[in-house]
Design a protein around this motif. Sequence first.
Motif, short mmCIF file in Angstrom:
data_model
loop_
_atom_site.label_atom_id
_atom_site.label_comp_id
_atom_site.label_asym_id
_atom_site.label_seq_id
_atom_site.Cartn_x
_atom_site.Cartn_y
_atom_site.Cartn_z
N VAL A 1 0.84 -1.20 0.00
CA VAL A 1 0.00 0.00 0.00
C VAL A 1 0.88 1.25 0.00
O VAL A 1 0.61 2.21 -0.74
N ALA A 2 1.95 1.24 0.79
CA ALA A 2 2.85 2.40 0.83
C ALA A 2 3.55 2.59 -0.51
O ALA A 2 3.67 3.72 -0.99
N SER A 3 3.99 1.50 -1.13
CA SER A 3 4.65 1.64 -2.42
C SER A 3 3.67 2.07 -3.50
O SER A 3 4.02 2.84 -4.40
N LEU A 4 2.43 1.61 -3.44
CA LEU A 4 1.41 2.05 -4.39
C LEU A 4 1.11 3.54 -4.22
O LEU A 4 0.99 4.27 -5.21
N ALA A 5 1.02 3.99 -2.98
CA ALA A 5 0.78 5.43 -2.73
C ALA A 5 1.94 6.26 -3.25
O ALA A 5 1.73 7.30 -3.89
N LEU B 1 3.73 9.40 -10.03
CA LEU B 1 3.05 9.45 -11.32
C LEU B 1 2.36 10.79 -11.52
O LEU B 1 2.47 11.41 -12.58
N PHE B 2 1.69 11.27 -10.48
CA PHE B 2 1.02 12.56 -10.57
C PHE B 2 2.05 13.69 -10.70
O PHE B 2 1.87 14.61 -11.49
N GLY B 3 3.14 13.59 -9.95
CA GLY B 3 4.17 14.62 -10.01
C GLY B 3 4.91 14.68 -11.33
O GLY B 3 5.46 15.70 -11.69
N THR C 1 3.45 13.38 -14.46
CA THR C 1 2.55 13.60 -15.59
C THR C 1 1.94 14.99 -15.63
O THR C 1 1.68 15.52 -16.70
N VAL C 2 1.71 15.60 -14.47
CA VAL C 2 1.12 16.95 -14.48
C VAL C 2 2.06 17.97 -15.12
O VAL C 2 1.64 18.74 -15.98
N PRO C 3 3.37 17.99 -14.77
CA PRO C 3 4.23 18.96 -15.45
C PRO C 3 4.41 18.67 -16.95
O PRO C 3 4.65 19.59 -17.72
N ILE C 4 4.30 17.40 -17.35
CA ILE C 4 4.52 17.08 -18.76
C ILE C 4 3.27 17.32 -19.59
O ILE C 4 3.31 17.97 -20.63
N PHE C 5 2.13 16.82 -19.11
CA PHE C 5 0.91 16.87 -19.92
C PHE C 5 -0.06 17.94 -19.46
O PHE C 5 -0.97 18.31 -20.18
N GLY C 6 0.09 18.44 -18.24
CA GLY C 6 -0.85 19.44 -17.73
C GLY C 6 -0.34 20.85 -17.96
O GLY C 6 0.54 21.11 -18.77
N ASP C 7 -0.91 21.77 -17.21
CA ASP C 7 -0.48 23.17 -17.29
C ASP C 7 0.84 23.32 -16.55
O ASP C 7 0.94 23.09 -15.34
N TYR C 8 1.85 23.70 -17.27
CA TYR C 8 3.19 23.85 -16.69
C TYR C 8 3.63 25.28 -16.91
O TYR C 8 3.79 25.71 -18.05
N PRO C 9 3.81 26.04 -15.84
CA PRO C 9 4.22 27.45 -16.02
C PRO C 9 5.57 27.55 -16.72
O PRO C 9 6.50 26.82 -16.40
#
Length: 170
Positions: free
Chosen positions: A97-101, A107-109, A111-119
């Motif tokens: 569970v800890a490794s999945l979290a 993954l969020f950290g 993919t958001v800068p690559i595919f999301g809004d990145y200043p």
Amino acid sequence: MELNAISVGFFVFTILTLGGGLGVVTTRNLFQGTIWLMVSLFGVAGYFVLLSAPFLAAVQVLVYIGAIAILITFAVMLTRSVTRINERYIRTIPSFVASLALFLVLLFGITVPIFGDYPTEMAPTVVMTTRDLGVALVEGNGYVVPFLLASVLLTAAMIGAIFIARDEES
């Protein structure tokens, strides 16, 4: 996405990294866990090669695989009683569970800068050389304190492993 050598290499190193990490958290034998850790670290070194960072790939292989993982292997082999851990001490579900979290946070950290809004003001503009990295590690205003703290932490961990090994034998 086109299929070329870099894409194939990326998928191979992804399988090595994730498979090694899965092997680390699912195995019950510490020696096998160390071997899986080496496989995972080798996959990370492959990522550095794909990113055109041969210095970091060499550091990954020499320092992490060649030194720390081998040190863990010797520590496990020197403490013979550690490899015969009772079932009650092994907690695979909480570690999974800890490794999945952690995986989801990373993954969020990523993919958001690559595919999301990145200043655009946060985008890196200067590529540092190996010399700049070395100066930053040993310069008084750079990262000399974290570098020294990491070495003290590794020394304390090795002293603790020796203390536990001597305590188990007596």
